[in-house]
Design an enzyme around this catalytic site. Structure first.
Site, PDB file in Angstrom:
ATOM      1  N   ARG A  35      -6.837   2.579  14.444  1.00  0.00           N
ATOM      2  CA  ARG A  35      -7.740   1.417  14.351  1.00  0.00           C
ATOM      3  C   ARG A  35      -7.549   0.490  15.553  1.00  0.00           C
ATOM      4  NH1 ARG A  35     -11.162  -1.152  10.448  1.00  0.00           N
ATOM      5  NH2 ARG A  35     -10.962   0.500   8.922  1.00  0.00           N
TER       6      ARG A  35
ATOM      7  N   GLU B  69       0.836  -1.207   0.000  1.00  0.00           N
ATOM      8  CA  GLU B  69       0.000   0.000   0.000  1.00  0.00           C
ATOM      9  C   GLU B  69       0.867   1.251   0.000  1.00  0.00           C
ATOM     10  OE1 GLU B  69      -3.085   0.018   2.968  1.00  0.00           O
ATOM     11  OE2 GLU B  69      -3.402   2.178   2.791  1.00  0.00           O
TER      12      GLU B  69
ATOM     13  N   GLU C  85     -10.489  -7.886   5.348  1.00  0.00           N
ATOM     14  CA  GLU C  85      -9.790  -7.903   6.630  1.00  0.00           C
ATOM     15  C   GLU C  85     -10.557  -8.541   7.792  1.00  0.00           C
ATOM     16  OE1 GLU C  85      -7.312  -3.918   6.837  1.00  0.00           O
ATOM     17  OE2 GLU C  85      -9.317  -3.619   6.015  1.00  0.00           O
TER      18      GLU C  85
END
Ligand SMILES: Cc1cc2nc3c(=O)[nH]c(=O)nc-3n(C[C@H](O)[C@H](O)[C@H](O)COP(=O)(O)OP(=O)(O)OC[C@H]3O[C@@H](n4cnc5c(N)ncnc54)[C@H](O)[C@@H]3O)c2cc1C
Ligand code: FES
Ligand code: FES
Length: 1331
Positions: free
Chosen positions: A881, A803, A1267
């Protein structure tokens, strides 16, 4: 050498002849196939025999039989296939003609996701079928031991291949194709044609020259090779090295005498790794494959005699045949060899590696030498003595055989001729043991073999030998055993021998290899197993009365079974289990990955020069030696960056200081990869170390090393301090989750083509983030973004690792292309990739929890520390997160979580499937487990009492609008899973088992998950698409998402098919490119189907609207006619669309707004069995229910669930990154870093998609799936905890992730583990640390 003339390498590839007198003997078969023959279907995944991506079939003719072997082309020297026929993936099937059955079965069972592992898996299975047309399930599992896959979780592959067994349903057809040798082509089959090919290797080979005329054929063994003398000698000299293939013992020994510096090469599985990764160079290579005496195996009444070059699989086959024909109590040595070979590497290695290679490597962790030592084997060396009869010398393989680390008593100019192994006696017992990180295809942490021989009909010991590997620089024979000769086999001996072994094999705390307490514990545990086994056997003979009948045999997995359940509620393409669109190409090796792209004229290869220090000043860089190598065009480094060398807090090329090993300092550009890599190793960098070097989170806390500019993130609700003070019960504890390496199969790769004299650049990259790649390249090159076309075709896996971490490499490659104005390519080697790219963030979480006697939690406060590595990258998002998910599915009325980004001198950590979520959820589950421990309550009850329920608020700040509604379904999903899983019944069954077994325990768990979907940065929640219809009616769909095996392209095509009401076959996606959809968001956060899918939907709706006028006038018109009409009516057939998530308003730093668009839920039940004496476990059963809303493609979604689950199992049980205290990654390849293999999947696996809820926020009511299921691996993690809880009754059991064999064994708390721990002092200088 007898026939001393130089000759040519001669072999066949897919039925076509290759003859090459100029081949470089240093090249591997893989390099030759890919670079000289342009056969790029065979992949490079690791270069060290550890992943199987490079598997090909090598066949030779011997003693009137054709022998087929699966081989790792990355280790096999190209010279080793002289006079052999090589079959590659291109040789067995093609999408253009016909898929081979193996390929078809994989496609139909969704057994290929990213596809990078697939050709290797196909070739392993194909070879098995060539040898055994109707294999057993066991044979299939054994044949696949040497293949890994990071995407699928293996279930669909095994399930598909089971069809080839007698119970399966395709073997009849297979028999027609393979077994009986009858081809579907009938008379046209190649087997009915005379092979008249005499072509030789052309200068630039065309791939088509080495593929069969029709791909549905089974290439036959070339008649020319049958008549050729396989034993023919050969000498071939290359630019640096000479290959000798003598064909007589005398010639072989004379070569050894004449060239004392020569290296004998048998399987090259050891030497190949030494040369590739250890920088060794052997100018004279001698292959004894054609020397008859070295390849013979004889087994008689008293001994097993194996020639030094006999391969492990040949020995295995001979031993099995002997044992079956001669059943006897004297076969225990043979049985031990067979059993150990089952766990020795994979078939590709066992097919080529030799007993001589294993012994002469003198590795302290060789699996065979402990057996040879304990059995009392001898080695026969031979030497040329100027006559026709060699001088031979037999030496015992005992304590004096190994003279030091990797040294033996063999005189320099000799060679090993054979190994002779006596059988055990009738009154004797022999066993061998091995413990490794992963059961299959892994080197030992400790191995051992024991022999005891008794006086007839007595317990009196006549001979007693114990040997151990992995506890010193060589395999060691225990002196302790000697003093028990004449003693009786009883409890007293057990106690005394254990004590003596503990002393004899005491290891220093900083012992190379690490795992010190565990290794010490294994020494005594193995002996304990042997002692009890022998005692139980003696009792069967009536010689003793064992007071211990409990089973101590090793664990084995039951045959594999699986079920998948999903409701399909659709008649159009969306919601159907469509096969992934390039599945056929992936299974035939036709799918092109970056390094498979054809080479252009003038192209250069970028040999990376990576920092070798973790924290140091760069004092000087000297390129002179590298640039003197022929074929080198020059170097590139920071001075060549025309734009800005700095990007965020990183640099494309390190200029003054390195802050981690693996950073790019420079690149060496050369005409090919081989030269570029060799030359790059010659670049001399002078460093000046900077102190401190910070590796672990604990180091970083000690040195207060926070990421500069990273905010400290937190959630705060209620008054956790007051609630804690007032709580009836309180716990303060800690939990740690280790990092994880992505181990995507295709390593980071980039290719840049300068256009118009370096005014424009076409960049191809293996990455998940087109816009960022384009932006960073423009930034480095100093050109506007509109001069760069940045494109991605497909990825061999990403999982978050591509990413952001790709952009340093892709921009460095672009700088090189600009400097030299030539195309430049680079694909990192696996070890480079692992050093360069970083992984999942390790987290350390300290917490306080207050609760009452019913288990209701009133207060939680967590202090979390993340190991960010050496730069910011995405660490703040990951921390965010972690914070959001540290409640998992629970309601903590007073709650505080504070998170810190800690900076260390390790590679920068980055996104990885789950993006901090799993690390957060683990804290919540640890809290729940310890509350249950404390209250002695079933953990499931504590979970249920604390579940979040509709009406509860999430703790995302005062402003948070997210009051849970009836969309919050965790309770229902959990209960539904349990009604099928039946926790109570399983627990009762396990209790029975655990009562009856002292050394094996079973554990069970049912763990929930709740995962929020949306990007943490509001602006990323946008997607775009461009849909174009051409005048023949074909449709091209372009969007911002990258295909990396997750089936995104397939889902997008399904959407276009539904919206345009045309079959999926009319729709295609070429690539993801900055020129079709600009400013794309990364393919990440499980949100790509949503953001891009909505855009594709909107673009199609727009086109449908434009075409509606034609439809209205002529409703029966075909699609093609409609499009033609539209074109002639000048209706635009191209539409772009844009979509942004309407309600996500989250501000990640102020932490206000709506955080997630929706949540995904899941639950996983797991049932495990643990061998308490070794720490090894098997997953007996697992059941996952996953909420994916209304699935866009159930088969693809189940594939995501299973793949994520196994990645989660790896994260929490096997995978462990180890660093040296100086910051060097020690686990740099599949040899040292273990991801789950075929043998690690649950024996029974059920996966269902929760079908009750349709998601009103999601695209067609679907939910993201990439995920959320990763945390389902926690089912296994907590089932292991439950098993250990049966014996470790400490008030609170610390259970850190990963629960490796080491952690499990040392948690048992028995006398052996306690003693091993207590005798291992803490040290400031351990061999390895966990960051
Ligand atoms: C992926 C992988 C997994 C592995 N797993 C295991 C495992 O589970 N257990 C284990 O024990 N090992 C393992 N190994 C190590 C290695 O494969 C074995 O030790 C193997 O048996 C070596 O044999 P080889 O024929 O390939 O050796 P080569 O690499 O060909 O040679 C090894 C050494 O032996 C010497 N040698 C070979 N023949 C002679 C001779 N006749 N006379 C004198 N010297 C000779 C060579 O010169 C060289 O020094 C693994 C290796 C890999 C790459
Ligand atoms: S590339 Fe050969 S085994 Fe991995
Ligand atoms: S499909 Fe196996 S590694 Fe991707």
């Amino acid at each position: 050498m007898g026939a001393g003339e130089e000759g040519s390498l001669l072999f066949f590839v897919n039925g076509k002849k290759v003859e090459d007198a100029k081949v470089d003997p240093e090249e591997t078969l893989l390099y030759y196939l890919r670079n000289s023959l342009n056969l790029c279907g065979t992949k490079l995944g690791c270069g060290e025999g550890g992943c199987g991506a490079c598997t090909v079939m090598v066949s030779h003719y011997k003693d009137g039989k054709v022998i087929h072997r699966a081989v790792n082309a990355c280790l096999a020297p190209v010279m080793s296939v002289h006079l052999c026929a090589v079959t590659t993936i291109e040789g067995i099937g093609s999408t253009k003609t016909k898929l081979h059955k193996v390929q078809k079965v994989l496609v139909e069972n969704h057994g290929s996701q990213c596809g990078f592992c697939t050709p290797g898996i196909v070739m392993s299975m194909y070879t098995l079928l060539r040898n055994n047309p109707v294999p057993t399930e066991h044979m299939i599992e054994r044949a696949l031991q040497g293949n890994l896959c990071r995407c699928t979780g293996y279930r669909p592959i095994l399930q598909g291949f089971k069809m080839f067994t007698a119970e399966g349903n395709v073997h009849d057809e297979i028999n027609n194709d393979i077994g009986s040798g009858v081809c579907a082509l009938g008379d046209d089959c190649c087997k009915n044609k005379k092979n008249e090919e005499t072509s030789t290797v052309p200068d630039v080979a065309q791939k088509s020259a080495y593929t069969p005329d029709d791909a549905s054929q089974e290439p036959i063994f070339p008649p020319e090779l049958k008549s050729a003398n396989f034993r023919a000698p050969l000498i071939l000299s290359g630019p640096r090295a000479t290959w000798f293939r003598p064909n007589s013992l005398i010639d072989f020994l004379k070569l050894r005498m004449d060239h004392p510096e020569s290296k004998v090469i048998t399987g090259n599985t050891e030497c190949g790794v030494e040369t590739k990764f250890g920088g060794r160079f052997y100018p004279k290579l001698i292959s004894p494959v054609a020397v008859p005496e070295l390849n013979e195996i004889t087994i008689n009444e008293s001994r097993i005699i194996a020639g030094a070059s006999a391969t492990l699989n040949e020995i295995d086959a001979e031993l099995r045949a002997f044992r079956n024909e001669n059943p006897s109590a004297k076969n225990q040595v043979a049985d031990a060899i067979i059993e150990i070979l089952r766990w020795f590497a994979g078939d590709q290695i066992r097919n080529v590696s030799a007993i001589g290679g294993n012994l002469m490597t003198a590795s302290p962790i060789s699996d065979l030498t402990p057996i040879l030592m304990a059995a009392g084997a001898t080695a026969k060396f031979a030497k040329f003595n100027n006559s026709d009869v060699p001088e031979t010398n037999c030496v015992p393989i005992d304590a004096s055989f190994f003279t030091g680390y990797r040294k033996t008593v063999m005189p320099e100019t000799s060679a090993l001729l054979e190994v002779s192994i006596p059988h055990n006696s009738e009154n004797g017992f022999f066993r061998a043991y091995k413990q490794s990180k992963r059961k299959e295809d892994d080197i030992a942490i400790v191995n051992a073999a024991f022999l005891v021989d008794f006086e007839p009909e007595s317990l009196v010991i006549k001979t007693f030998r114990a040997s151990y590997g992995g506890v010193g620089p060589t395999t060691r024979l225990a002196k302790s055993a000697d003093k028990f000769i004449g003693a009786e086999w009883n409890e007293k001996l057990l106690a005394e021998m254990s004590e003596a072994l503990e002393k004899e094999f005491d290891l220093p705390a900083n012992c190379p290899g690490g795992f010190v307490a565990y290794r010490k514990c294994l020494v005594t545990s193995f002996f304990f197993k042997f002692f009890l086994t022998v005692q139980q056997e003696l009792s069967k003979k009536g010689l003793c009365d064992p007071n211990e009948n409990s089973d101590v045999s090793d664990l084995d997995r039951e045959p594999f079974e699986s079920i998948q359940c999903a409701d399909v509620q659709t008649t159009d393409a969306v919601g159907q289990s469509k096969k992934i669109i390039s599945g056929g190409k992936q299974c035939t090796g036709e799918a092109v990955y970056l390094d498979d792209m054809p080479k252009l004229d003038g192209e250069l290869y970028f040999g990376p020069v990576l920092s070798q220090r973790a924290h140091a000043k760069i004092k000087s860089v000297d390129f002179s030696a590298a640039e003197a190598v022929e074929g080198v065009a020059g170097h590139v480094w920071w001075k060549d960056v025309k734009g800005d060398n700095r990007i965020n807090d990183e640099e494309y090329f390190r200029q003054e200081v390195v802050t981690s090993c693996g950073q790019i300092v420079a690149g060496i550009l050369a005409v090919d990869e081989k030269i570029a890599r060799r030359a790059a190793k010659l670049v001399k960098i002078e460093y000046e170390d900077i102190s401190p070097v910070i590796v672990t989170i604990e180091d970083a806390i000690k040195h207060e090393s926070y990421l500069p500019n990273a905010p400290r993130l937190r959630h705060n609700r209620g008054d956790p301090d007051k609630a804690f003070e007032e709580a009836e019960h309180k716990i303060e504890s800690t939990v740690r989750m280790g990092g994880q390496e992505h181990f995507y199969f295709e390593t980071q790769a980039s290719y840049c083509i300068p256009i118009d004299n370096s005014d424009e650049f076409h960049i191809h990259s293996s990455c998940q983030n087109v816009a960022e790649g384009q932006h960073s390249a423009a930034h480095a090159l100093g050109v506007p973004m509109n001069h760069i076309k940045f494109a991605v075709k497909r990825l061999g896996g990403g999982f978050g690792g591509k990413e952001s971490r790709f952009q340093i490499l892709s921009s460095a490659v672009a700088v090189a292309a600009q400097k030299f104005n030539r195309p430049v390519r680079c694909m990192l080697d696996r070890d480079e990739d692992m050093m360069y790219s970083g992984g999942r963030h390790a987290f350390l979480s300290n917490y306080k929890v207050g609760f009452d006697s019913s288990g209701k939690i009133s207060s939680v406060s967590i202090m979390g520390y993340q190991n960010a590595g050496c730069s910011t990258d995405l660490s703040v998002g990951v921390l965010s997160r972690y914070i959001d998910h540290s409640i998992n599915c629970y309601h903590f009325p007073n709650f505080r979580v504070v998170g810190h980004c800690m900076m260390t001198n390790t590679p920068s950590n980055t996104a990885f499937r789950g993006f901090g979520g799993p690390q957060g959820m683990l804290v919540a589950e640890d809290i729940i487990s310890k509350v249950a421990d404390y209250l002695k309550m079933p953990v499931e009850e504590v979970r249920q009492i604390n579940f979040l329920k509709p009406g509860d608020r999430l703790p995302f700040g005062e402003d948070d609008k997210q009051i849970l509604t009836d969309e919050h379904i965790i309770k229902d999903l959990y209960e539904k899973t349990d009604s099928s899983w039946n926790m109570a019944k399983r627990r009762a069954a396990n209790d029975e088992f655990n009562k009856a077994n002292k050394y094996k325990k079973r554990g069970v768990a049912l763990v929930p998950t709740q995962f929020g979907i949306a990007f943490g940065l509001k602006f990323l929640n946008q997607g775009g698409a461009l849909v174009q219809i051409y005048t023949d009616g074909s449709v091209l769909v372009a969007h911002g998402g990258v295909e990396m095996g997750q089936g995104l392209y397939t889902k997008m095509i399904q959407i276009a098919s539904k919206e345009l009401d045309i079959p999926v076959e009319k729709i295609h996606t070429l690539e993801t490119s900055s020129t079709t959809v600009p400013n794309t968001s990364p393919t990440a956060a499980s949100y790509s189907s949503d953001i891009n899918g909505w855009a594709v939907k909107k673009a199609c709706e727009e086109l449908r609207e434009r075409l509606s006028s034609i439809h209205e006038t002529d409703p029966f018109i075909t699609w093609e006619e409609k499009i033609k009409k539209a074109y002639f009516q000048r209706i635009s057939l191209s539409a772009t669309a844009f979509w942004k998530a309407p309600d996500v308003t989250w501000d990640p730093v102020a932490r206000i707004g709506k955080r997630y668009n929706y949540y995904c839920y899941g639950a996983c039940g797991a049932d495990v069995e643990v061998d308490l004496l070794t720490g090894h476990h098997t997953i007996r059963d697992a059941e996952i229910m996953m909420d994916v809303g209304r699935s866009l493609n159930p088969a693809v979604d189940i594939g995501q669930v299973e793949g994520a689950f196994m990645q989660g199992v790896g994260l929490m049980t096997i995978e462990e990154e180890l660093y040296s205290p100086t910051g060097r990654l020690l686990t740099r390849g599949p040899g040292a870093y273990k991801i789950p293999g075929f043998g690690d999947i649950p024996a029974k696996l059920k996966v269902s998609l929760y079908d009750k809820f349709s998601n009103r926020h999601g695209l067609y009511h679907s939910k993201g799936v990439g995920e959320p299921p990763l945390f389902m691996g926690a089912g296994v993690f907590y089932a292991l905890r439950d098993a250990i809880r049966q014996v470790n009754t400490d008030k609170l059991l610390d259970w850190h992730s990963p629960a490796t064999v080491e952690r499990i064994r040392l948690s048992v708390g028995d006398a052996l583990s306690t003693s091993a721990k207590s005798t291992t002092p803490a040290t400031d200088a351990p061999w390895c640390v966990r960051r």
